[in-house]
Scaffold this motif. Structure first.
Motif, mmCIF file in Angstrom:
data_model
loop_
_atom_site.group_PDB
_atom_site.id
_atom_site.type_symbol
_atom_site.label_atom_id
_atom_site.label_comp_id
_atom_site.label_asym_id
_atom_site.label_seq_id
_atom_site.Cartn_x
_atom_site.Cartn_y
_atom_site.Cartn_z
ATOM 1 N N UNK A 184 0.867 -1.193 0.115
ATOM 2 C CA UNK A 184 -0.110 -0.034 0.146
ATOM 3 C C UNK A 184 0.697 1.221 0.034
ATOM 4 N N UNK A 185 0.740 2.016 -0.796
ATOM 5 C CA UNK A 185 1.566 3.308 -0.738
ATOM 6 C C UNK A 185 1.233 4.169 0.420
ATOM 7 N N UNK A 186 2.319 4.990 0.954
ATOM 8 C CA UNK A 186 2.337 5.561 2.010
ATOM 9 C C UNK A 186 1.299 6.587 2.452
ATOM 10 N N UNK A 187 1.091 7.210 1.188
ATOM 11 C CA UNK A 187 -0.132 8.195 1.201
ATOM 12 C C UNK A 187 -1.398 7.682 1.669
ATOM 13 N N UNK A 188 -1.658 6.092 1.586
ATOM 14 C CA UNK A 188 -2.897 5.514 1.916
ATOM 15 C C UNK A 188 -2.866 4.878 3.376
ATOM 16 N N UNK A 189 -1.696 4.931 3.954
ATOM 17 C CA UNK A 189 -1.508 4.191 5.228
ATOM 18 C C UNK A 189 -2.530 4.681 6.134
ATOM 19 N N UNK A 190 -2.961 6.064 6.136
ATOM 20 C CA UNK A 190 -3.896 6.417 7.274
ATOM 21 C C UNK A 190 -5.330 5.730 7.154
ATOM 22 N N UNK A 191 -5.482 5.104 6.049
ATOM 23 C CA UNK A 191 -6.703 4.505 5.927
ATOM 24 C C UNK A 191 -6.788 3.127 6.571
ATOM 25 N N UNK A 192 -5.652 2.618 7.215
ATOM 26 C CA UNK A 192 -5.381 1.303 7.887
ATOM 27 C C UNK A 192 -6.374 1.518 8.918
ATOM 28 N N UNK A 193 -6.286 2.692 9.531
ATOM 29 C CA UNK A 193 -7.181 2.778 10.831
ATOM 30 C C UNK A 193 -8.522 2.681 10.634
ATOM 31 N N UNK A 194 -9.192 2.830 9.431
ATOM 32 C CA UNK A 194 -10.397 2.654 9.144
ATOM 33 C C UNK A 194 -11.079 0.887 9.246
ATOM 34 N N UNK A 195 -9.925 0.210 9.037
ATOM 35 C CA UNK A 195 -10.133 -1.282 9.071
ATOM 36 C C UNK A 195 -10.071 -1.704 10.504
ATOM 37 N N UNK A 196 -9.574 -0.961 11.339
ATOM 38 C CA UNK A 196 -9.332 -1.441 12.739
ATOM 39 C C UNK A 196 -10.658 -1.183 13.839
#
Length: 86
Positions: free
Chosen positions: A74-86
């Protein structure tokens, strides 16, 4: 979108009116109090058909595609979206 409902008897009495209404929004035809048919414009039908998806088994994919998925990052620019899955 709320669908219009009409009985089969209404359909027989007003096919022209039904066709005109269905050009603008789907119309549900009931039979014995239950939804039976939906009449919609050819344009709306074509739009729905374009949305059809073909499904295949992952075991049928070429090995290089499977390997590409395994190695995908996953590109770094989308890393913040991981929080949406948790």
């Amino acid at each position: 979108m709320e669908m219009i409902r009409m009985t089969g008897a209404d359909l027989q009495r007003g096919l022209g009116a039904l066709a005109e209404r269905a050009r603008h929004e789907p119309v549900t035809i009931t039979r014995n109090g239950r939804d039976d048919l939906v009449v919609l414009s050819a344009e709306e039908y074509a739009r729905l058909k374009r949305r059809d998806r073909q499904v295949g088994l992952t075991e049928e994919l070429p090995e290089e595609w499977i390997e590409a998925v395994r190695n995908a990052k996953v590109p770094d620019e989308f890393a913040a979206l991981d929080a949406e899955l948790k």
